[in-house]
Enzyme design. Structure first.
Site, PDB file in Angstrom:
ATOM      1  N   TRP A 103       0.904  -1.062  -0.100  1.00  0.00           N
ATOM      2  CA  TRP A 103       0.160   0.081   0.178  1.00  0.00           C
ATOM      3  C   TRP A 103       1.007   1.202  -0.079  1.00  0.00           C
ATOM      4  CZ3 TRP A 103      -4.375  -1.239  -1.908  1.00  0.00           C
ATOM      5  CH2 TRP A 103      -4.843  -2.397  -1.628  1.00  0.00           C
ATOM      6  N   ASP A 172      -1.610   6.550   6.536  1.00  0.00           N
ATOM      7  CA  ASP A 172      -2.451   5.531   5.996  1.00  0.00           C
ATOM      8  C   ASP A 172      -2.853   4.439   7.354  1.00  0.00           C
ATOM      9  OD1 ASP A 172      -4.074   3.707   5.003  1.00  0.00           O
ATOM     10  OD2 ASP A 172      -2.822   3.083   3.217  1.00  0.00           O
ATOM     11  N   LYS A 196     -12.180  -2.228   7.700  1.00  0.00           N
ATOM     12  CA  LYS A 196     -11.284  -3.282   8.590  1.00  0.00           C
ATOM     13  C   LYS A 196     -11.661  -3.087   9.875  1.00  0.00           C
ATOM     14  CE  LYS A 196      -8.066  -2.720   4.767  1.00  0.00           C
ATOM     15  NZ  LYS A 196      -8.168  -4.082   4.121  1.00  0.00           N
TER      16      LYS A 196
HETATM   17  C1  LIG Z   1      -3.289  -0.246   4.483  1.00  0.00           C
HETATM   18  C2  LIG Z   1      -4.218  -0.143   3.253  1.00  0.00           C
HETATM   19  N1  LIG Z   1      -4.173   1.273   2.733  1.00  0.00           N
HETATM   20  C3  LIG Z   1      -5.083   1.301   1.500  1.00  0.00           C
HETATM   21  C4  LIG Z   1      -5.906   0.215   1.104  1.00  0.00           C
HETATM   22  C5  LIG Z   1      -6.656   0.507  -0.047  1.00  0.00           C
HETATM   23  O1  LIG Z   1      -8.188   0.684   0.480  1.00  0.00           O
HETATM   24  P1  LIG Z   1      -9.353   0.859  -0.440  1.00  0.00           P
HETATM   25  O2  LIG Z   1      -9.581  -0.462  -1.012  1.00  0.00           O
HETATM   26  O3  LIG Z   1     -10.357   1.424   0.518  1.00  0.00           O
HETATM   27  O4  LIG Z   1      -9.059   1.907  -1.421  1.00  0.00           O
HETATM   28  C6  LIG Z   1      -5.882  -1.083   1.829  1.00  0.00           C
HETATM   29  C7  LIG Z   1      -6.830  -2.045   1.604  1.00  0.00           C
HETATM   30  O5  LIG Z   1      -6.832  -3.340   1.745  1.00  0.00           O
HETATM   31  C8  LIG Z   1      -4.907  -1.078   2.827  1.00  0.00           C
HETATM   32  O6  LIG Z   1      -5.102  -2.271   3.673  1.00  0.00           O
END
Ligand SMILES: Cc1ncc(COP(=O)(O)O)c(C=O)c1O
Length: 360
Positions: A103, A172, A196
């Site tokens: 991510w 994030d 989550k």
């Molecule tokens: C740490 C992290 N950041 C970003 C995301 C992406 O999230 P989204 O699907 O809401 O765009 C995730 C998704 O699993 C994640 O675990």
């Protein structure tokens, strides 16, 4: 008889049962309105009370002062990978990024696509992201430092946030939001896809400090400008009402049933501790993250070989333990044990793991 499984999915993930029951009970007639929460206007006093209560609860839980705005946006956490550099890095200014996994890599890519001159100041890619880099030197002139506090796929987490001096952090927290108390004074922005720890998919919570909002240039498309949403209490356009309502109920559960973030943290530590302690005592299961970098939310592990991993996931599913397959990019197994996961679920998983080890 209610047939539910122990849900270890990485996201969308388990929600607290009392929250689901409250949604069910009030689904056809929300707060005496004679309508479902999915039918009422976002411009109604009913929805005002939902969103305002959600904002107040986040402020209380994180002890936020008036400089912070709590927003509920769409586009997932992935939209924030794009919006943060777009809003904060005008005039060719730079930000520091720490790369701790899939991510963070995506967040870096989204800044680079926009030709923003960001610097990757630390990375754990050399060992397949199994640890959190320590002793990082940050650039004093960076506008912000971007971190992923918990790495959902690799199973690592910042045990403590780094010291970035006077540079605000943009974090994030999609997979560890509101799982523990955090010191906000060095944090300029937090964002988290809700699916989550705090709600369903379709809504991303953003907590943003006024000085970062002030960096936003005036000439951005409205839907990509944080000020658009901060000035309208997240209701410039139709917000994800059902998601915000569910978040409000989860926040109420954290405050009133669990008893706040210290208690949430203690419970989360206990849950993860049971799993890691068992794995450390076994020669069969091996946690993939280094000690000191292990996530309290996503426990990633391997079995002696891939055939056993496949059999483990299949047998677990038969035993009503769902979602234990590792992310498709890394393989192995993963138990996602976010805020709503109960101690009962952890104990059921450990009993199953012991049984599986014995029979293999
Ligand atoms: C740490 C992290 N950041 C970003 C995301 C992406 O999230 P989204 O699907 O809401 O765009 C995730 C998704 O699993 C994640 O675990």
């Amino acid at each position: 008889m209610l047939e539910r499984i122990h849900n270890f999915n990485a996201g969308p993930a388990a929600l607290p049962l009392p929250v689901l029951e409250e949604i069910k009970d009030s689904f056809l007639n929300f707060a005496g309105s004679g309508m479902s929460i999915t039918e009422i206007s976002h411009r109604s006093p009913w929805f005002d009370s939902v969103i305002n209560d959600a904002v107040e609860r986040v402020k209380r839980l994180l002890k936020l002062d008036d400089k912070y705005h709590v927003l509920f946006l769409q586009g997932g956490a992935s939209m924030q990978f794009c919006m943060a550099p777009l809003n904060f890095l005008s005039d060719n200014r730079s930000a520091d990024y720490v790369n701790t996994g899939t991510w963070s890599t995506k967040a870096i890519k989204e800044a680079q696509i926009q030709n923003k001159p960001i610097k990757v100041v630390a990375s754990s890619e050399d060992r397949n992201f199994c640890y959190i880099p320590k002793d990082i030197s940050f650039n004093k002139d960076a506008v912000y430092v971007h971190l992923t506090s918990n790495n959902t796929i690799k199973g690592t987490q910042f045990e403590i946030l780094p010291d970035t001096g006077n540079v605000p952090m943009v974090i994030d927290m999609s997979s560890d939001i509101l799982s523990r108390p955090i010191e906000m004074s060095k944090i300029g922005m937090i964002y988290a896809g809700a699916q989550k720890n705090i709600g369903p998919s379709g809504v991303c919570m953003v907590i943003i400090r006024q000085d970062l909002l002030d960096l936003s240039p005036g000439n951005l498309p409205s839907m990509l400008n944080y000020n658009t949403f901060a000035s309208k209490n997240s209701m410039y356009n139709t917000p994800p009402c059902f998601g915000i309502y569910t978040i409000q109920l989860v926040l109420k559960w954290i405050e009133e049933t669990i008893g706040g973030l210290e208690k949430m943290d203690a419970l989360n530590r206990k849950k993860a501790g049971i799993l890691y302690d068992y794995m450390d005592s076994s020669d069969f299961y091996k946690a993939t993250a280094d000690k000191g970098s292990r996530s309290l939310m996503n426990v990633t592990f391997r079995l002696p070989n891939e055939d056993l991993e496949k059999a483990f996931v299949a047998k677990a599913t038969e035993n009503k333990l769902g979602g234990l397959k590792g992310h498709r990019s890394v393989g192995g197994c993963r138990a996602s044990i976010y805020n709503p996961t109960t101690l009962d679920a952890i104990n059921a998983l450990v009993s199953f793991m012991k049984e599986f080890e014995k029979k293999s």
